[in-house]
Design an enzyme around this catalytic site. Structure first.
Site, mmCIF file in Angstrom:
data_model
loop_
_atom_site.group_PDB
_atom_site.id
_atom_site.type_symbol
_atom_site.label_atom_id
_atom_site.label_comp_id
_atom_site.label_asym_id
_atom_site.label_seq_id
_atom_site.Cartn_x
_atom_site.Cartn_y
_atom_site.Cartn_z
ATOM 1 N N VAL A 93 0.683 -1.180 0.044
ATOM 2 C CA VAL A 93 0.126 -0.102 -0.056
ATOM 3 C C VAL A 93 0.858 1.174 0.049
ATOM 4 C CG1 VAL A 93 -1.846 1.333 1.267
ATOM 5 C CG2 VAL A 93 -1.870 -1.078 1.205
ATOM 6 N N ILE A 96 2.281 1.674 -3.403
ATOM 7 C CA ILE A 96 1.602 2.566 -4.540
ATOM 8 C C ILE A 96 1.086 3.566 -4.027
ATOM 9 C CG2 ILE A 96 -0.679 2.076 -5.685
ATOM 10 C CD1 ILE A 96 -0.583 -0.941 -5.185
ATOM 11 N N GLU A 97 0.911 4.177 -2.882
ATOM 12 C CA GLU A 97 0.457 5.394 -2.561
ATOM 13 C C GLU A 97 1.453 6.587 -2.533
ATOM 14 O OE1 GLU A 97 -2.904 6.174 -1.931
ATOM 15 O OE2 GLU A 97 -3.818 4.292 -1.357
ATOM 16 N N SER A 98 2.465 6.268 -1.928
ATOM 17 C CA SER A 98 3.389 7.351 -1.728
ATOM 18 C C SER A 98 4.891 7.043 -2.166
ATOM 19 C CB SER A 98 3.432 7.911 -0.390
ATOM 20 O OG SER A 98 3.948 6.956 0.666
ATOM 21 N N TYR A 179 -5.704 -0.113 -9.231
ATOM 22 C CA TYR A 179 -5.224 -0.286 -7.792
ATOM 23 C C TYR A 179 -5.025 -1.565 -7.652
ATOM 24 C CZ TYR A 179 -4.113 1.368 -2.831
ATOM 25 O OH TYR A 179 -3.314 1.819 -1.938
#
Length: 221
Positions: A93, A96-98, A179
């Site tokens: 997570v 992918i997010e940051s 996602y």
């Protein structure tokens, strides 16, 4: 010394030697039958390890994640224990997010390492603080995992698209589908302990590399 079982066989007319041999042969078989009829009570006899549970002590981070995410490995392992999540799911997570950028901000206003929307924070909380950001993001992820019954795709969809889409893939938007595609592929490679992930490389080529370059510039070394 006679066992109770052998004594019972002798009282039925069998010689002692045959009775003891019957006990020796039949006792292991009885254990196997008990396992088949009631595996939960016989689980201590099973030679197979118990299924992995999130946050399992000693479970490390797969080496396939980018250096910007690996930089957070100690915190990820601690968060995995605190929120009872697989550290590789947390790292997926974050990837992918940051890509490990604590100052990341999306065009929609999501903030920090786990790209949490501001309304998830209290008035006195600092959403840019990594621990505060992780508390909000991983609490949400843990709840998504619970609602999805441990289904990785469902949990990732719930994290990205909201818990109301869990178990309802027909409600996943295009962004959520992407996602889930990235996340499931990366996570499954990480869960196997792979050193490289073709899906992670796809994500990098699709735009993730820019995110990681930004993270590398911002992370204090």
């Amino acid at each position: 010394m006679w066992t109770l079982e052998a004594q019972r066989w002798v009282t039925r007319g069998l010689p002692l030697g045959i009775a003891m041999l019957a006990v020796l042969l039949l006792t292991p078989l009885a254990g196997l039958v008990a396992m088949a009829l009631n595996p939960e009570e016989a689980i201590h006899l099973s030679p197979f390890p118990a299924p992995h549970r999130g946050g399992e002590e000693g479970r490390g981070l797969a080496p396939l994640f980018t250096p910007e995410v690996q930089r957070w490995s100690a915190q990820i392992l601690a968060w995995a224990q605190a929120y009872q999540l697989d550290p590789n799911l947390i790292a997926t997570v974050m990837q992918i997010e940051s890509c490990g950028d604590p100052l990341a901000r999306s065009s929609r206003g999501a903030i920090g390492l786990f790209q949490v929307m501001p309304f998830h924070f209290g008035a006195r909380e600092d959403p840019w603080d990594p621990e505060t950001n992780a508390r909000a993001g991983l609490s949400y992820l843990a709840e998504a995992w619970r609602k999805a019954g441990g289904d990785v795709a469902g949990a990732l969809a719930g994290y990205n698209g909201g818990h109301t889409v869990i178990g309802r893939p027909e409600r996943w938007g295009e962004e959520t589908r992407r996602y889930v595609y990235w996340g499931v592929g990366i996570y499954e490679d990480a869960r196997r302990g792979a050193t490289q992930s073709p899906r992670l490389q796809e994500w990098l080529e699709a735009g993730g590399r820019h995110l990681c370059e930004q993270a590398a510039r911002r992370i204090i070394r």
